[in-house]
Design an enzyme around this catalytic site. Structure first.
Site, mmCIF file in Angstrom:
data_model
loop_
_atom_site.group_PDB
_atom_site.id
_atom_site.type_symbol
_atom_site.label_atom_id
_atom_site.label_comp_id
_atom_site.label_asym_id
_atom_site.label_seq_id
_atom_site.Cartn_x
_atom_site.Cartn_y
_atom_site.Cartn_z
ATOM 1 N N LYS A 1 0.855 -1.201 0.000
ATOM 2 C CA LYS A 1 0.000 0.000 0.000
ATOM 3 C C LYS A 1 0.880 1.236 0.000
ATOM 4 C CE LYS A 1 -2.560 1.552 3.684
ATOM 5 N NZ LYS A 1 -2.308 3.002 3.685
ATOM 6 N N ASP B 1 -3.277 4.121 -1.937
ATOM 7 C CA ASP B 1 -4.300 4.455 -0.937
ATOM 8 C C ASP B 1 -4.718 5.914 -1.115
ATOM 9 O OD1 ASP B 1 -5.867 4.595 1.305
ATOM 10 O OD2 ASP B 1 -4.218 4.348 2.741
ATOM 11 N N LYS C 1 -7.679 7.295 -1.503
ATOM 12 C CA LYS C 1 -8.937 7.751 -0.887
ATOM 13 C C LYS C 1 -9.587 8.843 -1.735
ATOM 14 C CE LYS C 1 -8.047 6.357 3.905
ATOM 15 N NZ LYS C 1 -6.704 5.729 3.766
ATOM 16 N N PHE C 2 -9.860 8.506 -2.981
ATOM 17 C CA PHE C 2 -10.584 9.443 -3.850
ATOM 18 C C PHE C 2 -11.875 9.858 -3.167
ATOM 19 C CE2 PHE C 2 -7.969 7.200 -7.038
ATOM 20 C CZ PHE C 2 -7.423 8.291 -7.692
ATOM 21 N N ALA C 3 -12.259 11.124 -3.363
ATOM 22 C CA ALA C 3 -13.402 11.625 -2.599
ATOM 23 C C ALA C 3 -14.063 12.801 -3.297
ATOM 24 C CB ALA C 3 -12.941 12.034 -1.201
ATOM 25 N N ASP C 4 -14.007 12.821 -4.635
ATOM 26 C CA ASP C 4 -14.553 13.960 -5.370
ATOM 27 C C ASP C 4 -15.642 13.486 -6.334
ATOM 28 O OD1 ASP C 4 -14.749 16.592 -6.578
ATOM 29 O OD2 ASP C 4 -12.693 16.933 -5.897
ATOM 30 N N ILE C 5 -16.148 14.389 -7.131
ATOM 31 C CA ILE C 5 -17.191 14.049 -8.099
ATOM 32 C C ILE C 5 -16.590 13.251 -9.257
ATOM 33 C CG2 ILE C 5 -18.467 16.103 -7.443
ATOM 34 C CD1 ILE C 5 -17.573 17.436 -10.022
ATOM 35 N N THR D 1 -13.937 14.695 -11.814
ATOM 36 C CA THR D 1 -12.660 15.038 -11.185
ATOM 37 C C THR D 1 -11.860 13.791 -10.833
ATOM 38 O OG1 THR D 1 -13.597 17.075 -10.316
ATOM 39 C CG2 THR D 1 -11.606 16.272 -9.242
ATOM 40 N N TYR E 1 -5.463 0.570 17.263
ATOM 41 C CA TYR E 1 -4.868 -0.663 16.741
ATOM 42 C C TYR E 1 -5.555 -1.927 17.260
ATOM 43 C CZ TYR E 1 -1.067 2.189 14.997
ATOM 44 O OH TYR E 1 -0.348 3.122 14.314
ATOM 45 N N ARG F 1 3.990 1.284 10.313
ATOM 46 C CA ARG F 1 5.173 1.504 11.160
ATOM 47 C C ARG F 1 5.469 0.333 12.088
ATOM 48 N NH1 ARG F 1 8.246 5.722 10.212
ATOM 49 N NH2 ARG F 1 7.127 7.303 9.031
#
Lengths: 275, 275
Positions: free
Chosen positions: A63, A94, A96-100, A103, A223, A242
């Protein structure tokens, strides 16, 4: 919940997968006997490549957050792809697309990173509604890519709960050619659906916020252990950051050793849940 | 709702602003007599710069998607800053941050784009909970930046409704030093709060999905007019994209003319609501 998804082997599920990226991932998990994904969140290309090379033998998935790499240039993608071939894993940017829709289609295909060209899997929030899936699918489906939806988050005070989570699952249900599963803390098949609707659902569940010891950080991350996630909650893939590469990307032997240990813990829990 | 925020002038509100980016923006609006933001969603640097230069005289704010620019390099930032000085506006990188605190802090400060170094305003989804604001504020506050939250979206089937929208407003209320307002379709002061809590709230409302004619696109975007947004819904800033720059970034005169028309429509509606 559709009975038994989590009691079927990754190999069996690969044979029934509707999406090529999901099939590749499940085949890789079965072949390498690992359900470990490592999240490599470092800001220098050199460290990114060194950590991936160290954990590569033990993972099914790497990732990335490509947009935190300060010295990114287009040659980095070729180097990432060399490591993919060397170690037999696939990539999950990763983002995290979050638009219309319009876009996200541009963000996924274009710009400096051209995510769709190299990342087999990416993810999206469902808050914009169906258009985000339509926009991403217009780019990803022709390339054989897969999408994960964020149905839940592991942060304190997350709003991805209740009816929001159910809406995410319903959007996945309507787009099973492209949506391969969820970033979530538990299984999602059948959530909010009638039993007949959910009968052949099989979503990959990828769970972040995994540590060998349960604890938290100062930014609200919580966690859980590999055993809790895989055996008790039915997670398919554990995502560790990490906890594996610590604070010294040069400590290759220590990083490899940690990755092997998480891989063993995750696989042991998976074998136990198959019985 | 806190009575009268939308009947106060931008200049009055600038004097009471708690955040330096909000103050600069409101001062700019009053000075230039514009509540127009142009969203420039193009994939070539040359087109981006040409459009910004054409609309610059008519806007208070330029909204960017820096991550769709294919030929981005670090010299582009200096060119954007030259246009900012030439035309007297500020930048809003529409990044829609949507990850956990540690990750958004890196995405905001680091990587190729170093968004915090040049973009006066950015935005975030609230779905991860409070940690996203904490992470972004750790970078943005020392630089005098401001954050907008997505309280609503203009897409069909958006999940940013009801209790989700109320949670966004509550997070803004708790972080008024950094959160300056919302991407939303209506005023948000006092939403979900008791009257005493909300008495001195003043959030900037930026509204996308604006067109001179109401219509929609094939990806689920819905449009409203400047007059409806500003006068009826109390929006402070209208965000217009292709409605201004169309499909030909070289048509400078046409683009300037459109920007001027939207500016006039938006300002007329604002003056009318002050009465």
């Amino acid at each position: 919940m559709s009975p038994g998804v989590q009691t079927r082997s990754y190999g069996q599920r690969a044979r029934n997968a509707k999406n090529p990226a999901a099939k590749t991932l499940l085949d890789t998990m079965e072949r390498k006997k690992t359900n470990l994904a490592v999240s490599v969140d470092v800001t220098k290309s050199e460290d990114l490549l060194a950590i991936i090379d160290a954990v590569g033998p033990y993972v099914c998935l790497i990732k990335t957050h490509i947009d935190i790499v300060e010295d990114f240039d287009s040659t980095l993608i070729a180097k990432l792809q060399n490591l993919e071939r060397k170690h037999d894993f696939i990539y999950f940017e990763d983002r995290k697309f979050a638009d219309i829709g319009n876009t996200v289609a541009l963000q996924y295909s274009s710009g400096v990173y051209k995510i769709a060209s190299w990342s087999h899997i990416t993810n999206a929030h469902v808050v914009p509604g169906p258009s985000i899936i339509k926009g991403l699918a217009s780019i990803g489906l022709p390339l054989g890519r897969g999408l994960l939806l964020l149905a839940e988050m592991s942060t304190a005070g997350s709003l991805a709960t209740g009816s929001y989570t159910e809406a995410a699952v319903e959007l996945a249900r309507q787009n099973q050619d492209f949506v391969i599963g969820f970033i979530a803390q538990r299984r999602m098949e059948g959530l909010g659906a009638g039993p007949e609707e959910a009968s052949d659902e099989d979503f990959l569940i990828l769970t972040p916020g995994i540590g060998l010891e349960s604890q938290g950080d100062s930014m609200g991350q919580q966690y859980r252990t590999p055993r809790t996630a895989v055996l008790e909650s039915g997670s398919d893939i554990i995502i560790v950051g990490r906890g594996i590469y610590g604070s010294d990307p040069k400590a290759i032997d220590a990083i490899s050793g940690k990755a092997r240990r998480y891989m063993e813990e995750g696989w042991k829990a998976y074998v136990e849940r198959l019985v």
